[in-house]
Design an enzyme around this catalytic site. Structure first.
Site, PDB file in Angstrom:
ATOM      1  N   ASP A  56       0.468 -16.924  41.819  1.00  0.00           N
ATOM      2  CA  ASP A  56       0.439 -15.703  42.610  1.00  0.00           C
ATOM      3  C   ASP A  56       1.824 -15.422  43.196  1.00  0.00           C
ATOM      4  O   ASP A  56       2.467 -16.337  43.720  1.00  0.00           O
ATOM      5  CB  ASP A  56      -0.590 -15.893  43.742  1.00  0.00           C
ATOM      6  CG  ASP A  56      -0.782 -14.643  44.571  1.00  0.00           C
ATOM      7  OD1 ASP A  56      -1.179 -13.614  43.998  1.00  0.00           O
ATOM      8  OD2 ASP A  56      -0.535 -14.709  45.787  1.00  0.00           O
ATOM      9  N   GLU A  87       2.885 -14.320  38.076  1.00  0.00           N
ATOM     10  CA  GLU A  87       2.804 -12.942  38.551  1.00  0.00           C
ATOM     11  C   GLU A  87       4.238 -12.634  38.984  1.00  0.00           C
ATOM     12  O   GLU A  87       4.662 -13.063  40.055  1.00  0.00           O
ATOM     13  CB  GLU A  87       1.826 -12.801  39.718  1.00  0.00           C
ATOM     14  CG  GLU A  87       1.650 -11.357  40.137  1.00  0.00           C
ATOM     15  CD  GLU A  87       0.788 -11.201  41.401  1.00  0.00           C
ATOM     16  OE1 GLU A  87       0.085 -10.187  41.505  1.00  0.00           O
ATOM     17  OE2 GLU A  87       0.824 -12.077  42.290  1.00  0.00           O
TER      18      GLU A  87
END
Lengths: 723, 110
Positions: free
Chosen positions: A373, A410
């Site tokens: 993330d 990401e």
């Protein structure tokens, strides 16, 4: 032969201890006892606190430095249990199953009160959770009201790591062969329609029950939204009417402990047995592996649940604030994560912790890969500047234990760093291809002049990943962030009122189109168009080189009522309604067959980008067409292409494939190129047809009568296969 | 935890009473291992056990493995719902022969 270090040297209030080992960090079962080891560079005093499970009052508090008794003659003796900056001690004869432990730390550095900026935040009155805790209690049952009077909310426990894997290992499915299914553990089976017994609904165990569904759909990898221990009660709000939760930290992008599975995601969580929770998750991984399905974890290493200077002290900031967090000169937290703090990932200590955690998940849980993330944060230096050669990302790429794990970034953060196509890859890292998502969405809704951009998506984005290959590209149209596929074709605007921020939160650039009416409608023509658009979208995804990822429930037209940021809802907005499977059986069938088509055709799953000189019988591995064969229109909203061999020139016995994507509103006739080798075209897919003529099972494609031209309906995709 | 062991119709019936956890697991293990002989058929009646921890699961598995290693056979009966659920969730159930009732257990042991 008995070890000689199972005997104590010191005694403290009846507890028999000896100096420990600094490595590994955390609490480790050793012969005769438990070794406790914790780092702090800036603390000079540390106390080990032991609790019986669930007790508010400690069983004992053992200092790492002070007066003890000699074990043999009980005479007073000074002792210190520390190596460098690591406090370590072995306590013998503990019942690890009934034990919870914490630390207290103090320092000569000036401390900072809550709410004020500062470099150090030592508070010797606080119980601190071990950053290396392998199991964490305190939120054992999802959503259960916490006892806020308990001074130790997130309670470190011990795990017995002796799970019987019966020979299981990571599957190591080649990256290009993956079809990823992104899911939320609770959301997948919490809905009453899931058919799972209520005691198991929303748990790891329930996912295991649904393996037949995943296998039938044809995905071979599930990506779990965060499962590291988090606090679902963080930023929660009660709903006075229902006496339930109006909002909670449902998605879990806020880590409490990086080594512990979320206890409340285990059906066995309420038993408050750390080993049992670990066993349950391991059993899920083992069973998934038996069924050919890999497990990728969505991991959040960019920040912790401690928030900014107003936030709670759980662990890190009370142990060594200046090490664990990025701070400016005044002691304010840098906020590249958008959540209050930023983990100091390129500090050598923190970098090692991240590595240790991932190694632990790969080695002890057989996890196949990780999706990071806001991964761009992991490439920032301790002052926030992006690094050219980030040590953490390099270390992950070259790590021996993670050597076969998928690493997916990401490739952006909330501090403005956007690295899609340029994330430091070291030949290992793949990226969530946000540009692919936007291109497919815009092409799908008929934006003008998108055929050129779409041609890049089809090839696995060589414009972004030249030299890295298509497997660097995780292709997706939807993910947990943003609209579901159903809502992408049903809403022009986000509808986030339920989030309590007057629709201000969530992304505004959704590239969505409602097909003529905002939200649900009874209008038949609109619903038919929406259905077709969903089929078009998944066809585009499965026909593109790279690694496709679909979002849980898109295969059965799951809606979140136009909410594109449902991070805080523990209700039907996030729970998959399994009744949709029957209601939208044709869409499910389309997804299933489209996935099967991809799996059946290696030409769709190249490891390398197409090289224009590759040829087979005079045909390029990929050739471009338009309404006229061999004459593509790079600035229109229709695109056709033919695949006739793999990127390396090998045919591998695969059939040539022709695809026509007509995102114009009207039907268009596409002149067909002649297939190689005197083969003839057969019809696999035509999204303008109603089910079951919309797609044929791979192998059962009927021949085309007219092989020179094919009329592709408005906003439709046709797929032909030559045989 | 108490452990009653009796012989009924050439079957050894083991009846643990109480919880099986880290504290009581050794009692269980020692008691059962003592009666394992090549070819013995052992029925463990779990209806007197209300709770089994992860240590309990482990000691059951170790006992079971030692038994099968000596060509003895073990069948579990009378597991309550909680124990059954945790054994299923953790996969331990897959290692055992489990039956609902004593009669079914006897039948399974032949």
């Amino acid at each position: 032969m008995e070890r000689i270090d199972v005997h104590p040297t010191h005694v403290y209030q009846g507890f028999r201890i000896r100096s420990g080992k600094p490595y590994p960090f955390g609490a480790t079962l050793v012969p005769g006892g438990i070794n406790f080891s914790i780092f702090s560079r800036h603390a000079d005093y540390c106390v080990l606190v032991l609790f019986n499970r669930g007790a508010k009052e400690p069983l004992v508090e053992i200092p790492f430095r002070g007066m003890f008794q000699k074990a043999d003659n009980k005479e007073p003796v000074w002792g210190e249990f520390r190596t460098g900056n690591v406090f370590n001690m072995t306590v013998l004869e503990l019942d690890h199953e009934d034990l919870e432990y914490a630390f207290r730390m103090d320092s000569n550095y000036q401390s900072t009160p809550r709410g004020k900026p500062g470099i150090h935040r030592f508070d010797p009155s606080r119980y601190l959770m071990d950053p290396y805790a392998r199991a964490i209690g305190g939120r054992d049952e999802w959503g259960k009201l916490a006892d806020w009077a308990d001074p130790y909310q997130h309670r470190a426990r011990i795990v017995f790591d002796d799970f019987d894997w019966e020979g299981d290992r990571q599957l190591e499915i080649p990256m290009e062969d993956l079809v990823i299914y992104e899911m939320h553990v609770r959301g997948f089976t919490r809905h009453p329609s899931s058919g799972v017994p209520s005691a198991q609904a929303g748990t790891f165990s329930a996912i295991r029950e649904k393996i037949p569904y995943l296998k039938d759909l044809g995905v071979n990898c599930i990506e779990l939204m965060p499962i590291f221990e988090f606090d679902e009660l963080e930023h929660s709000a009660r709903d006075e009417l229902s006496e339930g939760w109006a909002r909670m930290n449902y998605w879990g992008y806020s880590t409490v402990g990086f080594f512990a599975p979320k206890a409340a995601y285990a059906a066995t969580g309420p038993m408050k047995d750390g080993t049992m929770v670990a066993d349950e998750l391991k059993n899920l991984v083992k069973e998934l592996h038996k069924n050919g399905i890999e497990v990728i974890l969505d991991v959040v290493f960019n920040h912790t649940a401690e928030g900014n200077e107003q936030g709670p002290t759980i662990s890190y900031r009370g142990i060594d604030n200046a090490t664990y967090y990025m701070l400016n000169e005044e002691g304010y937290y840098y906020n590249f994560s958008g959540t209050g703090n930023t983990l100091n990932c390129n500090n050598p200590i923190v970098r090692d912790m991240v590595l240790d955690a991932l190694r632990y998940w790969a080695a002890e849980y057989h996890i196949d890969g990780f999706r990071f993330d806001l991964a761009s944060i992991l490439g920032r230096d301790p002052w926030g500047a992006p690094l050219a050669n980030p040590p953490l990302l390099e270390a992950l790429a070259y790590d021996p234990i993670l050597g076969k794990c998928k690493l997916i970034a990401e490739a952006w953060d909330a501090g403005g760093l956007y690295q899609v196509g340029s994330f430091p890859a070291y030949g290992r890292w793949a990226e969530w291809n946000g540009k692919c998502r936007d291109a497919i969405r815009r092409f799908l809704k008929g934006d003008s002049a998108m055929s050129g951009a779409m041609s890049m998506v089809v090839q696995g984005s060589p414009d972004l990943y030249a030299g890295r290959g298509p497997t660097a590209s995780i292709n997706f149209v939807t993910c947990h962030d943003g609209f579901t596929l159903n809502d992408l074709v049903s809403d022009n605007e986000k509808h986030n009122e339920a989030n309590g921020e007057e629709n201000r939160d969530g992304a505004n650039d959704n590239n969505s189109w409602n097909c003529g009416w905002e939200g649900p409608t009874c209008e038949l023509a609109i619903n038919e168009l929406r259905r077709r658009q969903m089929k078009n979208a998944v066809a585009m995804l499965m026909l593109s080189q790279g690694v496709p990822m679909i979002l849980m429930g898109d295969e059965i037209a799951r809606s979140k009522l136009g909410n594109n940021n449902t991070y805080c809802h523990d209700n039907e907005l996030n729970w998959l309604d399994w009744d949709l499977q029957e209601k939208n059986a044709d869409l499910y069938r389309f997804f299933k067959n489209t996935i099967a088509f991809r799996i059946a055709h290696p030409v769709l799953r190249n490891r390398d980008h197409f090289q224009q000189q590759d040829s087979r019988n005079g045909f390029a591995s990929i050739s471009w067409h338009g309404t006229q064969a061999w004459r593509p229109d790079w600035n229109g909203n229709a695109l056709a292409f033919m695949l006739s061999s793999r990127a390396n020139g090998k045919a591998d016995g695969d059939n040539p494939i022709y695809v026509a994507m007509n995102m114009h509103w009207d039907a268009l006739p596409f002149e067909l190129p002649s297939p190689p080798d005197n083969l003839s075209w057969h019809l696999s897919t035509n999204t303008s047809m109603p089910a079951p003529q919309d797609i044929y099972e791979p192998g059962n494609e009927p021949p085309l009568e007219n092989t020179s031209s094919f009329l592709v309906g408005g906003r439709s995709v046709a797929i032909l296969v030559a045989k | 935890m108490e452990l009653n062991i009796k012989t009924v119709d050439q079957l050894t019936v083991v009846e643990p009473l109480g919880d099986i956890d880290g504290k009581t697991a050794p009692t269980f293990q020692d008691g059962v291992l003592a009666i394992i002989e090549p070819g013995s058929r052992i029925l463990i009646d779990m209806s007197g056990v209300s709770f089994m921890s992860s240590a309990g699961l482990r000691v059951m598995l170790l006992t079971h493995r030692k038994a099968t290693g000596s060509e003895a056979r073990i069948v579990l009966v009378g597991l309550n719902e909680n124990i059954l659920n945790s054994m299923t969730a953790t996969g331990f159930i897959n290692f055992f022969t489990v039956r609902n009732t004593l009669d079914e257990g006897r039948e399974a042991l032949g």
